[in-house]
Scaffold this motif. Structure first.
Motif, PDB file in Angstrom:
ATOM      1  N   GLU A  64      73.401 103.517  33.340  1.00 17.45           N
ATOM      2  CA  GLU A  64      74.557 102.664  32.824  1.00 17.45           C
ATOM      3  C   GLU A  64      73.942 101.516  32.284  1.00 17.45           C
ATOM      4  O   GLU A  64      74.746 100.591  31.932  1.00 17.45           O
ATOM      5  N   ARG A  65      72.755 101.336  31.669  1.00 15.12           N
ATOM      6  CA  ARG A  65      72.186 100.146  30.890  1.00 15.12           C
ATOM      7  C   ARG A  65      72.424 100.303  29.554  1.00 15.12           C
ATOM      8  O   ARG A  65      72.112 101.439  28.938  1.00 15.12           O
ATOM      9  N   ILE A  66      72.499  99.012  29.124  1.00 14.26           N
ATOM     10  CA  ILE A  66      72.728  99.098  27.493  1.00 14.26           C
ATOM     11  C   ILE A  66      71.289  98.924  26.974  1.00 14.26           C
ATOM     12  O   ILE A  66      70.626  97.876  27.392  1.00 14.26           O
ATOM     13  N   GLY A  67      70.875  99.345  25.915  1.00 14.11           N
ATOM     14  CA  GLY A  67      69.620  99.083  25.260  1.00 14.11           C
ATOM     15  C   GLY A  67      69.419  99.262  23.762  1.00 14.11           C
ATOM     16  O   GLY A  67      70.427 100.021  23.357  1.00 14.11           O
ATOM     17  N   VAL A  68      68.463  98.802  23.328  1.00 12.65           N
ATOM     18  CA  VAL A  68      68.242  99.052  21.637  1.00 12.65           C
ATOM     19  C   VAL A  68      67.127 100.004  21.764  1.00 12.65           C
ATOM     20  O   VAL A  68      66.086  99.711  22.483  1.00 12.65           O
ATOM     21  N   VAL A  69      67.222 100.895  20.827  1.00 15.65           N
ATOM     22  CA  VAL A  69      66.076 101.959  20.438  1.00 15.65           C
ATOM     23  C   VAL A  69      64.958 101.182  19.964  1.00 15.65           C
ATOM     24  O   VAL A  69      65.004 100.524  18.875  1.00 15.65           O
ATOM     25  N   MET A  70      63.664 101.252  20.630  1.00 20.35           N
ATOM     26  CA  MET A  70      62.569 100.594  20.164  1.00 20.35           C
ATOM     27  C   MET A  70      61.654 101.613  19.393  1.00 20.35           C
ATOM     28  O   MET A  70      60.906 101.392  18.775  1.00 20.35           O
ATOM     29  N   GLY A  71      61.934 102.920  19.825  1.00 16.66           N
ATOM     30  CA  GLY A  71      61.116 103.851  19.441  1.00 16.66           C
ATOM     31  C   GLY A  71      61.115 105.531  19.995  1.00 16.66           C
ATOM     32  O   GLY A  71      62.288 105.585  20.869  1.00 16.66           O
ATOM     33  N   HIS A  72      60.390 106.275  19.573  1.00 15.80           N
ATOM     34  CA  HIS A  72      60.643 107.608  20.358  1.00 15.80           C
ATOM     35  C   HIS A  72      59.045 107.920  20.805  1.00 15.80           C
ATOM     36  O   HIS A  72      58.263 107.968  19.839  1.00 15.80           O
TER      37      HIS A  72
END
Length: 71
Positions: free
Chosen positions: A15-23
């Motif tokens: 349930e954490r909000i995050g910003v996609v940094m990569g794959h």
């Protein structure tokens, strides 16, 4: 789901909000809004954050910064 880099998402397992940094490999790499330690999330457990969730994350970060808890 393979969200684009820079997208705001929710890791439904934590349930954490995050910003996609990569794959990397089978994972989506996320960083908390405002910075912090990255974590790997299962792409199956990631969904786009709503506008309200993005606003909440920004508000929590701004409040913490005003208290001097983050820089």
């Amino acid at each position: 789901m393979k969200p684009p880099v820079g997208a705001h998402v929710v890791d439904t397992r934590t349930e954490r909000i995050g910003v996609v940094m990569g794959h990397e490999g089978p994972y989506v790499q996320l960083r908390p809004y405002g910075g912090g330690r990255e974590w790997d999330a299962d792409p199956e457990a990631v969904r786009r954050a709503t506008a309200a969730e993005r606003l909440l994350a920004a508000t929590v970060y701004t409040d913490a910064r005003s208290r001097g808890e983050v820089s």
